[in-house]
Design an enzyme around this catalytic site. Structure first.
Site, PDB file in Angstrom:
ATOM      1  N   GLU A  60      12.463  -7.550   4.798  1.00 34.54           N
ATOM      2  CA  GLU A  60      13.400  -8.092   5.779  1.00 34.54           C
ATOM      3  C   GLU A  60      14.848  -7.907   5.332  1.00 34.54           C
ATOM      4  O   GLU A  60      15.731  -7.655   6.160  1.00 34.54           O
ATOM      5  CB  GLU A  60      13.095  -9.576   6.021  1.00 34.54           C
ATOM      6  CG  GLU A  60      11.869  -9.822   6.882  1.00 34.54           C
ATOM      7  CD  GLU A  60      10.558  -9.543   6.127  1.00 34.54           C
ATOM      8  OE1 GLU A  60       9.558  -9.217   6.787  1.00 34.54           O
ATOM      9  OE2 GLU A  60      10.565  -9.654   4.883  1.00 34.54           O
ATOM     10  N   HIS A 130       4.173 -19.164  10.042  1.00 31.99           N
ATOM     11  CA  HIS A 130       4.313 -18.395  11.274  1.00 31.99           C
ATOM     12  C   HIS A 130       4.686 -19.289  12.459  1.00 31.99           C
ATOM     13  O   HIS A 130       4.374 -18.961  13.604  1.00 31.99           O
ATOM     14  CB  HIS A 130       3.005 -17.659  11.604  1.00 31.99           C
ATOM     15  CG  HIS A 130       2.589 -16.656  10.587  1.00 31.99           C
ATOM     16  ND1 HIS A 130       1.940 -17.004   9.428  1.00 31.99           N
ATOM     17  CD2 HIS A 130       2.751 -15.318  10.543  1.00 31.99           C
ATOM     18  CE1 HIS A 130       1.696 -15.919   8.710  1.00 31.99           C
ATOM     19  NE2 HIS A 130       2.187 -14.885   9.371  1.00 31.99           N
TER      20      HIS A 130
END
Length: 325
Positions: A60, A130
């Site tokens: 990321e 998540h």
């Protein structure tokens, strides 16, 4: 007009943006032939080629850094972070580089074309890695814009506006609504203004404000309250940075009551900023303390997700308590 779910609206917006401007580039983990984990970029590589829609390594920080570099040299990157929970390794790149690019140069260069898309929030039994809602971290950062749609119509119009806005933007997409939310969406190109809230429903007794997936619960709570004779005004903030203080203050000046709801934990959540600003502006109009209905100050649970998330019943109870204060 066409019937689309929120995911299709995002894909349609990306398709239009790429067709309209050859500098628009989609990048991220598995966004190419696979279309991303939620298929938001499906068929874009087939249509526009590997040079304009391509996979990145699973990093990321690297995705954000590469996207910043692309934007700095004139491209219009739309980078996907697979889940908002994974955005934290890119935090330094976003708040220390992207947000400050224009300011540190005295407006001589910028990363105006940068958009970071990422699905956020709970409701899909994703557990603690998540399901998070990290929007408030970025709302503390001057130089960024933070946008959160709640309907397919908003998703398309706001994403097109974000891609074309001359500022770096974080675009949080409510993953619970990707396929659950459907609506009529214009097939043509259109934009919705950033920084402007939407008054979804007018009312007289209390103002309810939220963004993203939480708007669905507010609508249900308002219907429950209506059966009790309570008239609720619903406001969808849509953009958190900058947020539409004027529209919300006007509503609270009329109703005298306010409930703010979000999925993120209570402490440090963006509701706190809204509460502080509105009590400064509307203190003499308030009939009751401003109420927050939020997630809990714990890591996001798996088996207790329903207990953690604010829902229509929690909002309904807050409405009754605030109106009867």
């Amino acid at each position: 007009m066409a019937t689309m779910n929120l995911l299709q609206a995002v894909n349609n917006a990306l398709d239009i943006a790429m067709a309209d401007n050859r500098r628009v580039i989609c990048l991220g983990e598995d966004v190419g032939k696979f279309g991303g984990v939620f298929r938001a970029t499906s068929h874009l590589q087939e249509k526009y080629g590997r040079e304009r829609c391509f996979n990145t390594p699973l990093t990321e920080q690297g995705i954000a850094g590469f996207a910043i570099g692309l934007a700095a040299q004139g491209s219009v990157p739309v980078a996907e972070i697979q889940f908002a929970d994974y955005i934290f390794p890119a935090f330094d790149q976003l708040v220390n580089e992207a947000a400050k690019f224009r300011y540190r140069s005295g407006n001589e260069f910028n990363v105006a074309g940068l958009t970071i898309r990422t699905p956020y929030g709970g409701g899909i039994a994703g557990g603690l890695y998540h399901s998070q809602s990290p929007e408030s971290y970025f709302c503390h950062t001057p130089g960024l814009k933070v946008v959160v749609p709640s309907t397919p119509y908003q998703a398309k119009g706001l994403l097109l506006a974000a891609i074309r806005d001359p500022n770096p933007i974080l675009f949080f997409e409510p993953k619970r609504l990707y396929r659950a939310a459907q609506g009529e969406v214009p097939e043509d190109d259109y934009e919705l203004p950033l920084g402007r809230a939407e008054v979804v429903r007018e009312g007289d007794d209390i103002t309810l404000v939220a963004w993203g997936a939480q708007m669905d619960y507010l609508r249900q709570a308002a219907e429950l309250a209506e059966a009790d004779g309570i008239s609720c005004e619903l406001i969808d903030l849509r953009t958190l940075l900058p947020w539409d203080e004027e529209t919300l203050a006007a509503s609270v000046s009329k109703t005298g009551r306010l409930i703010v709801s979000h999925e993120a934990p209570r402490t440090g959540g963006f509701a706190g900023e809204i509460c502080a600003a509105i009590q400064e502006r509307c203190f003499l109009s308030l009939e009751a303390p401003i109420c927050r209905v939020t997630g809990l100050d714990t890591p996001f649970p798996l088996v207790h997700e329903k207990e953690y998330l604010p829902d229509q019943l929690k909002v309904y109870e807050a409405i009754k308590a605030t109106v009867s204060y």
